[in-house]
Design a protein around this motif. Structure first.
Motif, PDB file in Angstrom:
ATOM      1  N   VAL A   1       0.843  -1.204   0.000  1.00 34.26           N
ATOM      2  CA  VAL A   1       0.000   0.000   0.000  1.00 34.26           C
ATOM      3  C   VAL A   1       0.877   1.253   0.000  1.00 34.26           C
ATOM      4  O   VAL A   1       0.571   2.237  -0.685  1.00 34.26           O
ATOM      5  CB  VAL A   1      -0.964  -0.011   1.210  1.00 34.26           C
ATOM      6  CG1 VAL A   1      -1.733   1.300   1.314  1.00 34.26           C
ATOM      7  CG2 VAL A   1      -1.926  -1.189   1.101  1.00 34.26           C
ATOM      8  N   SER A   2       1.974   1.220   0.751  1.00 31.68           N
ATOM      9  CA  SER A   2       2.900   2.357   0.774  1.00 31.68           C
ATOM     10  C   SER A   2       3.482   2.625  -0.602  1.00 31.68           C
ATOM     11  O   SER A   2       3.581   3.785  -1.036  1.00 31.68           O
ATOM     12  CB  SER A   2       4.029   2.100   1.773  1.00 31.68           C
ATOM     13  OG  SER A   2       3.528   2.000   3.068  1.00 31.68           O
ATOM     14  N   LEU A   3       3.861   1.565  -1.287  1.00 35.05           N
ATOM     15  CA  LEU A   3       4.390   1.716  -2.651  1.00 35.05           C
ATOM     16  C   LEU A   3       3.322   2.277  -3.584  1.00 35.05           C
ATOM     17  O   LEU A   3       3.618   3.118  -4.444  1.00 35.05           O
ATOM     18  CB  LEU A   3       4.922   0.382  -3.163  1.00 35.05           C
ATOM     19  CG  LEU A   3       6.172  -0.139  -2.459  1.00 35.05           C
ATOM     20  CD1 LEU A   3       6.454  -1.589  -2.860  1.00 35.05           C
ATOM     21  CD2 LEU A   3       7.363   0.751  -2.769  1.00 35.05           C
ATOM     22  N   ALA A   4       2.084   1.833  -3.400  1.00 34.95           N
ATOM     23  CA  ALA A   4       0.981   2.357  -4.212  1.00 34.95           C
ATOM     24  C   ALA A   4       0.776   3.851  -3.936  1.00 34.95           C
ATOM     25  O   ALA A   4       0.487   4.624  -4.863  1.00 34.95           O
ATOM     26  CB  ALA A   4      -0.298   1.581  -3.928  1.00 34.95           C
TER      27      ALA A   4
ATOM     28  N   THR B   1       8.116   7.460   3.020  1.00 36.58           N
ATOM     29  CA  THR B   1       8.536   7.336   4.425  1.00 36.58           C
ATOM     30  C   THR B   1       8.073   6.001   4.989  1.00 36.58           C
ATOM     31  O   THR B   1       8.841   5.269   5.628  1.00 36.58           O
ATOM     32  CB  THR B   1       7.952   8.497   5.252  1.00 36.58           C
ATOM     33  OG1 THR B   1       8.380   9.728   4.684  1.00 36.58           O
ATOM     34  CG2 THR B   1       8.397   8.414   6.708  1.00 36.58           C
ATOM     35  N   SER B   2       6.825   5.675   4.738  1.00 38.90           N
ATOM     36  CA  SER B   2       6.275   4.401   5.206  1.00 38.90           C
ATOM     37  C   SER B   2       6.997   3.222   4.563  1.00 38.90           C
ATOM     38  O   SER B   2       7.265   2.213   5.229  1.00 38.90           O
ATOM     39  CB  SER B   2       4.781   4.360   4.888  1.00 38.90           C
ATOM     40  OG  SER B   2       4.209   3.165   5.316  1.00 38.90           O
ATOM     41  N   THR B   3       7.342   3.344   3.301  1.00 36.00           N
ATOM     42  CA  THR B   3       8.054   2.279   2.599  1.00 36.00           C
ATOM     43  C   THR B   3       9.408   2.000   3.254  1.00 36.00           C
ATOM     44  O   THR B   3       9.781   0.842   3.463  1.00 36.00           O
ATOM     45  CB  THR B   3       8.251   2.633   1.111  1.00 36.00           C
ATOM     46  OG1 THR B   3       6.960   2.716   0.494  1.00 36.00           O
ATOM     47  CG2 THR B   3       9.094   1.601   0.387  1.00 36.00           C
ATOM     48  N   VAL B   4      10.122   3.057   3.602  1.00 34.90           N
ATOM     49  CA  VAL B   4      11.431   2.887   4.249  1.00 34.90           C
ATOM     50  C   VAL B   4      11.264   2.186   5.596  1.00 34.90           C
ATOM     51  O   VAL B   4      11.975   1.216   5.907  1.00 34.90           O
ATOM     52  CB  VAL B   4      12.143   4.249   4.415  1.00 34.90           C
ATOM     53  CG1 VAL B   4      13.358   4.133   5.318  1.00 34.90           C
ATOM     54  CG2 VAL B   4      12.530   4.816   3.057  1.00 34.90           C
ATOM     55  N   LEU B   5      10.323   2.660   6.404  1.00 35.23           N
ATOM     56  CA  LEU B   5      10.122   2.075   7.734  1.00 35.23           C
ATOM     57  C   LEU B   5       9.646   0.622   7.652  1.00 35.23           C
ATOM     58  O   LEU B   5      10.156  -0.248   8.373  1.00 35.23           O
ATOM     59  CB  LEU B   5       9.134   2.916   8.530  1.00 35.23           C
ATOM     60  CG  LEU B   5       9.595   4.342   8.852  1.00 35.23           C
ATOM     61  CD1 LEU B   5       8.475   5.139   9.501  1.00 35.23           C
ATOM     62  CD2 LEU B   5      10.824   4.328   9.735  1.00 35.23           C
ATOM     63  N   LEU B   6       8.688   0.348   6.791  1.00 35.23           N
ATOM     64  CA  LEU B   6       8.176  -1.016   6.664  1.00 35.23           C
ATOM     65  C   LEU B   6       9.212  -1.949   6.048  1.00 35.23           C
ATOM     66  O   LEU B   6       9.291  -3.125   6.427  1.00 35.23           O
ATOM     67  CB  LEU B   6       6.878  -1.023   5.858  1.00 35.23           C
ATOM     68  CG  LEU B   6       5.689  -0.353   6.557  1.00 35.23           C
ATOM     69  CD1 LEU B   6       4.529  -0.165   5.580  1.00 35.23           C
ATOM     70  CD2 LEU B   6       5.244  -1.145   7.767  1.00 35.23           C
ATOM     71  N   SER B   7      10.016  -1.432   5.132  1.00 39.34           N
ATOM     72  CA  SER B   7      11.092  -2.253   4.557  1.00 39.34           C
ATOM     73  C   SER B   7      12.100  -2.647   5.630  1.00 39.34           C
ATOM     74  O   SER B   7      12.590  -3.789   5.644  1.00 39.34           O
ATOM     75  CB  SER B   7      11.810  -1.505   3.427  1.00 39.34           C
ATOM     76  OG  SER B   7      10.925  -1.281   2.349  1.00 39.34           O
ATOM     77  N   ALA B   8      12.400  -1.715   6.526  1.00 41.44           N
ATOM     78  CA  ALA B   8      13.311  -2.027   7.638  1.00 41.44           C
ATOM     79  C   ALA B   8      12.699  -3.117   8.524  1.00 41.44           C
ATOM     80  O   ALA B   8      13.413  -4.016   8.996  1.00 41.44           O
ATOM     81  CB  ALA B   8      13.603  -0.769   8.452  1.00 41.44           C
TER      82      ALA B   8
END
Length: 163
Positions: free
Chosen positions: A63-66, A99-106
């Motif tokens: 969803v973050s990527l979307a 921002t969410s993508t970076v945090l969720l990827s971590a």
């Protein structure tokens, strides 16, 4: 939302006139949660929870990527919408999505590389894959059912995006 998108039966989205809530959806998903709780209590371990958590994190990552891509891919829907805000010419939703993508990827990285979480074992990885398999199966099943009924399945998505 799944019912509006024709991914689930319409009775699931029925709103109670008395309580103004989707009682059927709450009961259905409450029941599924209860079944998961029973499984966890009887036969589960931390890998069950870790795999399910990793699956949820990966879902939100999608969803973050979307969110990052949305203003560029669906420019006509984005322009003039309630979320049409930019900072230095960059859509705010894309900034939030990045921002969410970076945090969720971590978080995904931590779950996959740290044995203490228990998500990188066979059961955890099966749950992670299961979220994707079940989601794709639901989508293609709904598409097949509605296409056989003569309904334009993709029109539901165009209709929602046009509003």
């Amino acid at each position: 939302a799944w019912s509006i998108d024709r991914m689930a039966p319409m009775w699931l989205s029925k709103i109670s006139a008395r309580r103004h809530t989707p009682i059927n959806a709450l009961l259905a998903f409450g029941g599924l949660s209860f079944v998961a709780l029973i499984y966890y209590t009887i036969d589960g371990d931390v890998t069950f929870l870790a795999g399910a958590t990793l699956g949820f994190i990966a879902t939100f990552l999608t969803v973050s990527l979307a969110a990052v891509a949305f203003p560029y891919v669906k420019r006509d829907v984005y322009r003039g919408s309630a979320i049409d805000y930019s900072i230095l010419g960059i859509p705010l939703i894309s900034i939030a999505g990045a921002t969410s993508t970076v945090l969720l990827s971590a978080m995904v990285y931590a779950f996959l590389t740290n044995d203490a979480f228990g998500a990188n074992g066979v059961v955890g990885l099966i749950f992670l894959a299961g979220f994707w398999v079940v989601g794709l199966a639901l989508y293609f099943s709904a598409r097949l059912i509605h296409t056989r009924r003569g309904l334009a399945f993709d029109a539901a998505f165009r209709e929602v995006s046009a509003q």
